[in-house]
Write an enzyme that holds these catalytic residues in place. Structure first.
Site, PDB file in Angstrom:
ATOM      1  N   ILE A  37       0.805  -1.221   0.000  1.00 59.50           N
ATOM      2  CA  ILE A  37       0.000   0.000   0.000  1.00 59.50           C
ATOM      3  C   ILE A  37       0.842   1.278   0.000  1.00 59.50           C
ATOM      4  O   ILE A  37       0.296   2.364  -0.187  1.00 59.50           O
ATOM      5  CB  ILE A  37      -1.006   0.025   1.165  1.00 59.50           C
ATOM      6  CG1 ILE A  37      -0.309   0.112   2.528  1.00 59.50           C
ATOM      7  CG2 ILE A  37      -1.947  -1.173   1.091  1.00 59.50           C
ATOM      8  CD1 ILE A  37      -1.259   0.411   3.677  1.00 59.50           C
ATOM      9  N   ALA A  60      -0.642  -2.424   8.456  1.00 58.72           N
ATOM     10  CA  ALA A  60      -0.196  -1.444   9.441  1.00 58.72           C
ATOM     11  C   ALA A  60       1.158  -1.810  10.029  1.00 58.72           C
ATOM     12  O   ALA A  60       1.540  -2.977  10.074  1.00 58.72           O
ATOM     13  CB  ALA A  60      -1.222  -1.333  10.579  1.00 58.72           C
ATOM     14  N   THR A  62       2.698  -2.282  13.387  1.00 58.76           N
ATOM     15  CA  THR A  62       2.112  -2.551  14.702  1.00 58.76           C
ATOM     16  C   THR A  62       3.148  -2.654  15.820  1.00 58.76           C
ATOM     17  O   THR A  62       2.770  -2.849  16.979  1.00 58.76           O
ATOM     18  CB  THR A  62       1.296  -3.851  14.660  1.00 58.76           C
ATOM     19  OG1 THR A  62       2.144  -4.928  14.241  1.00 58.76           O
ATOM     20  CG2 THR A  62       0.117  -3.725  13.693  1.00 58.76           C
ATOM     21  N   ASP A 102      -6.105   3.611  20.767  1.00 58.45           N
ATOM     22  CA  ASP A 102      -6.199   4.529  21.905  1.00 58.45           C
ATOM     23  C   ASP A 102      -4.891   5.297  22.111  1.00 58.45           C
ATOM     24  O   ASP A 102      -4.861   6.282  22.842  1.00 58.45           O
ATOM     25  CB  ASP A 102      -6.541   3.753  23.175  1.00 58.45           C
ATOM     26  CG  ASP A 102      -5.487   2.726  23.557  1.00 58.45           C
ATOM     27  OD1 ASP A 102      -5.182   1.852  22.725  1.00 58.45           O
ATOM     28  OD2 ASP A 102      -4.961   2.791  24.689  1.00 58.45           O
ATOM     29  N   TYR A 125       4.475   5.646  17.394  1.00 54.71           N
ATOM     30  CA  TYR A 125       3.383   4.815  16.885  1.00 54.71           C
ATOM     31  C   TYR A 125       2.059   5.573  16.931  1.00 54.71           C
ATOM     32  O   TYR A 125       1.304   5.588  15.954  1.00 54.71           O
ATOM     33  CB  TYR A 125       3.288   3.537  17.712  1.00 54.71           C
ATOM     34  CG  TYR A 125       2.047   2.719  17.418  1.00 54.71           C
ATOM     35  CD1 TYR A 125       1.942   1.982  16.241  1.00 54.71           C
ATOM     36  CD2 TYR A 125       0.970   2.699  18.307  1.00 54.71           C
ATOM     37  CE1 TYR A 125       0.806   1.241  15.968  1.00 54.71           C
ATOM     38  CE2 TYR A 125      -0.163   1.951  18.038  1.00 54.71           C
ATOM     39  CZ  TYR A 125      -0.245   1.230  16.870  1.00 54.71           C
ATOM     40  OH  TYR A 125      -1.381   0.503  16.597  1.00 54.71           O
ATOM     41  N   TRP A 150      -5.636  -2.386  22.976  1.00 53.78           N
ATOM     42  CA  TRP A 150      -5.026  -3.617  23.525  1.00 53.78           C
ATOM     43  C   TRP A 150      -5.523  -4.874  22.805  1.00 53.78           C
ATOM     44  O   TRP A 150      -6.058  -5.795  23.414  1.00 53.78           O
ATOM     45  CB  TRP A 150      -5.304  -3.707  25.016  1.00 53.78           C
ATOM     46  CG  TRP A 150      -4.685  -2.634  25.847  1.00 53.78           C
ATOM     47  CD1 TRP A 150      -4.147  -1.450  25.431  1.00 53.78           C
ATOM     48  CD2 TRP A 150      -4.547  -2.643  27.284  1.00 53.78           C
ATOM     49  NE1 TRP A 150      -3.681  -0.724  26.503  1.00 53.78           N
ATOM     50  CE2 TRP A 150      -3.913  -1.431  27.652  1.00 53.78           C
ATOM     51  CE3 TRP A 150      -4.900  -3.543  28.280  1.00 53.78           C
ATOM     52  CZ2 TRP A 150      -3.627  -1.102  28.982  1.00 53.78           C
ATOM     53  CZ3 TRP A 150      -4.619  -3.219  29.603  1.00 53.78           C
ATOM     54  CH2 TRP A 150      -3.987  -2.023  29.944  1.00 53.78           C
TER      55      TRP A 150
END
Length: 283
Positions: A37, A60, A62, A102, A125, A150
């Site tokens: 991507i 992503a 991560t 979050d 991140y 989480w």
């Protein structure tokens, strides 16, 4: 509907593909080998050729701690490349879904964060994911930016597996008690995403396991449900330092009238452990 999934080989991607196929959707699952991507041209061509109704961008970076030393690379994948996916989806007439975190909040106010609350990421991140939220929204008005917390699932490295491994190796472990969040099982999150894309309530949504706990509480519940005899000793973040700072209180809530509730985090652990046995133990 026809759903294209990027990052389909990852922890959330694989679970979402399974859930979408079980719900009888037409799913095109693309891992990194099939679609990079960060290549805007390839992304536009691939998504255009599939002509999906929805694109779920699970590709992503991560590695939270790894991003501290490689922020440019993390931001390219989580930020600019997310914009590529959203723009390609828009050109193909598709809705785009961007899972976020979050960690876009600083966690300093000690109260749950709703969709409209001010973001202030502490880590590389978190900044990279916020960049992806913004790039997605700017490139495609028909977007779902979905913040969660989480995340754990059977198709990738996760806290549950780490605790089970350590619990077999040691009689006691130190686990952080001054960080609080909402453990979220990927199967539950996937079901929530499927429910979400049936509607047209575009924009930011918070989807996380119901309830909240500290990492040490999370570890104790894992050991209790798994029948592992290992004592969890609470520790401060300073006692167990990590390269990337985490929000002290990253609990998510929703201010939306149409908020989609996910099952409690303890239920997620139980379902994960049963599924882990069914899939074959990785221990």
């Amino acid at each position: 509907m026809k759903i294209l999934v990027t990052g389909a080989g990852g922890m959330l991607g694989r679970d979402f593909v399974e859930a979408a196929e079980a719900a009888s959707h037409d799913v095109v699952a693309l891992g990194h080998a099939e679609l990079d991507i960060t290549d805007a041209k390839q992304t536009t061509e691939e998504i255009g050729s599939v002509a999906p109704d929805v694109v779920v961008n699970c590709a992503a970076w991560t590695d939270v701690d790894g991003a501290e030393a490689a922020e440019a690379a993390a931001t390219e994948l989580n930020g600019a490349a997310a914009g590529n996916v959203a723009a390609a989806a828009a050109e193909a007439g598709a809705v785009v879904v961007y899972p976020s975190t979050d960690y876009v909040f600083d966690g300093r106010r000690g109260e749950p964060y709703a969709e409209g609350d001010k973001t202030r990421p502490l880590s590389a991140y978190g900044r990279s994911k916020l960049a992806g939220e913004q790039a997605t929204a700017e490139a495609n008005p028909r977007n779902f930016v979905v913040r969660t917390s989480w995340v754990f699932g059977p198709y990738g490295k996760n806290f549950v597996e780490t605790m089970l491994r350590l619990g077999e190796e040691r009689d006691e472990i130190l686990v952080v008690s001054d960080q609080v969040g909402c453990p979220t099982y990927t199967a539950h999150l996937s079901e929530g995403l499927l429910e979400l894309i049936e509607e047209e309530e575009y924009g930011i949504h918070h989807l996380a396991g119901a309830g909240h706990c500290s990492w040490s509480d999370f570890a104790r519940e894992i050991f209790t449900q798994a029948g592992v005899d290992c004592e969890v000793k609470p520790a401060t973040s300073a006692q167990v330092p990590r390269p990337a700072p985490r929000p002290a209180y990253g609990v998510l809530t929703s201010e939306r009238e149409d908020a989609i509730p996910l099952p409690p985090w303890r239920q997620g652990i139980g379902e994960y452990l049963k599924r882990r046995v069914a899939l074959g133990s990785r221990r």
